[in-house]
Design an enzyme around this catalytic site. Structure first.
Site, short mmCIF file in Angstrom:
data_model
loop_
_atom_site.label_atom_id
_atom_site.label_comp_id
_atom_site.label_asym_id
_atom_site.label_seq_id
_atom_site.Cartn_x
_atom_site.Cartn_y
_atom_site.Cartn_z
N CYS A 1 66.82 104.13 12.43
CA CYS A 1 65.44 104.59 12.63
C CYS A 1 65.21 105.09 14.06
O CYS A 1 65.75 106.12 14.44
CB CYS A 1 64.46 103.52 12.20
SG CYS A 1 62.78 104.14 11.96
N HIS B 1 65.93 100.44 6.86
CA HIS B 1 65.78 99.05 7.31
C HIS B 1 66.10 98.15 6.13
O HIS B 1 66.48 98.59 5.07
CB HIS B 1 64.32 98.78 7.71
CG HIS B 1 63.81 99.67 8.77
ND1 HIS B 1 64.24 99.59 10.07
CD2 HIS B 1 62.91 100.66 8.73
CE1 HIS B 1 63.60 100.50 10.79
NE2 HIS B 1 62.80 101.17 10.00
#
Ligand code: GLN
Length: 239
Positions: free
Chosen positions: A93, A190
């Site tokens: 990310c 995630h």
């Protein structure tokens, strides 16, 4: 056998529990009798990239942290050389965005580490939710959770890590997810990524071991629980 793992910016890129990826790598190596040395290298600390086999950068807001960007500018040449030399690097990310060339927000352009030929633009809306993508190398489905307002676009020099089957991925437009260049892996996933995607985790570990030792056979582990979690999400998302 031993792998040396550098958890880069553990101090300031620590938003979403993605450090679980490091725990997962350490466990999967130790369970096979392979030693691991782990060190955090943060802002203001010197980095000797050749001392490590594998680098991890987790999520955070890199481009709103001027101190981090100043530090990254100091470390980028060393890290770029390591990437070109085949070092294994995983970014998640915000860590993925930081590995890229640039990040654009409100017309302002910030320089990333420049390991990946990607650029990211910050948009007003967030791309959020459970998602899944297919990977070719290694051949597997990956399940994860995304939450980002950055839209990442791949340049000529990189290929996507995978193709979204469900969810948004890099930008919600071209079905690409993450990036892959040499042994640099990057993803928006995630969850954390490696715990419920053991095939990808072992591929990353094996890549690092082969680079260091020329050969590496990973003993099979009992992945019943990991695969149950993986399949549960796969079934939910891909049907
Ligand atoms: N700034 C990035 C984004 O949202 C990464 C951090 C985050 O909050 N996910 O795209």
């Amino acid at each position: 056998m031993e792998l040396k793992i550098c958890h880069l910016y553990r101090d300031v890129m620590n938003l979403s529990g993605d450090r679980g990826n490091v725990t997962c790598m350490v466990k999967r190596l130790n369970w096979r009798g392979i030693d691991v040395f782990t060190a955090g290298v943060g802002v203001g600390q010197s980095l000797s990239a050749s001392a490590f086999d594998l680098f991890f950068i987790g999520n955070g807001q890199p481009f709103t942290q001027p101190l981090l960007l100043e530090d990254a500018a100091q470390k980028s040449a060393e890290l770029r050389a390591a990437a070109e030399d085949g070092a294994v690097i995983l970014g998640i990310c915000g860590g993925y965005q930081l590995l890229g060339r640039t990040y654009e927000e409100n017309g302002e352009i910030f320089e990333g580490l420049g390991l990946l030929d990607v650029h990211t633009k910050c948009a007003a809306t967030r791309l959020v939710g459970d998602y899944a993508f297919t990977c070719e190398d290694p051949e597997t489905t990956v399940v994860g959770f995304e939450n980002h307002n950055g839209r990442t676009y791949l340049g000529e020099g990189v290929r996507p890590l995978g193709k979204t089957v469900q969810g948004h991925g890099n930008n919600g437009e071209d079905r690409t997810e993450g990036a892959r260049y040499k042994n640099v892996f990057a993803s928006y996933a995630h969850g954390c990524l490696l715990g419920k995607n053991p095939v990808l985790c072992d591929h990353i570990l094996q890549t690092a071991l082969i680079r260091k030792y020329g050969t590496a056979e990973l003993l099979p582990l009992d992945d019943a629980q990991e695969l149950a979690a993986h399949r549960y999400m796969e079934n939910r998302l891909m049907k």
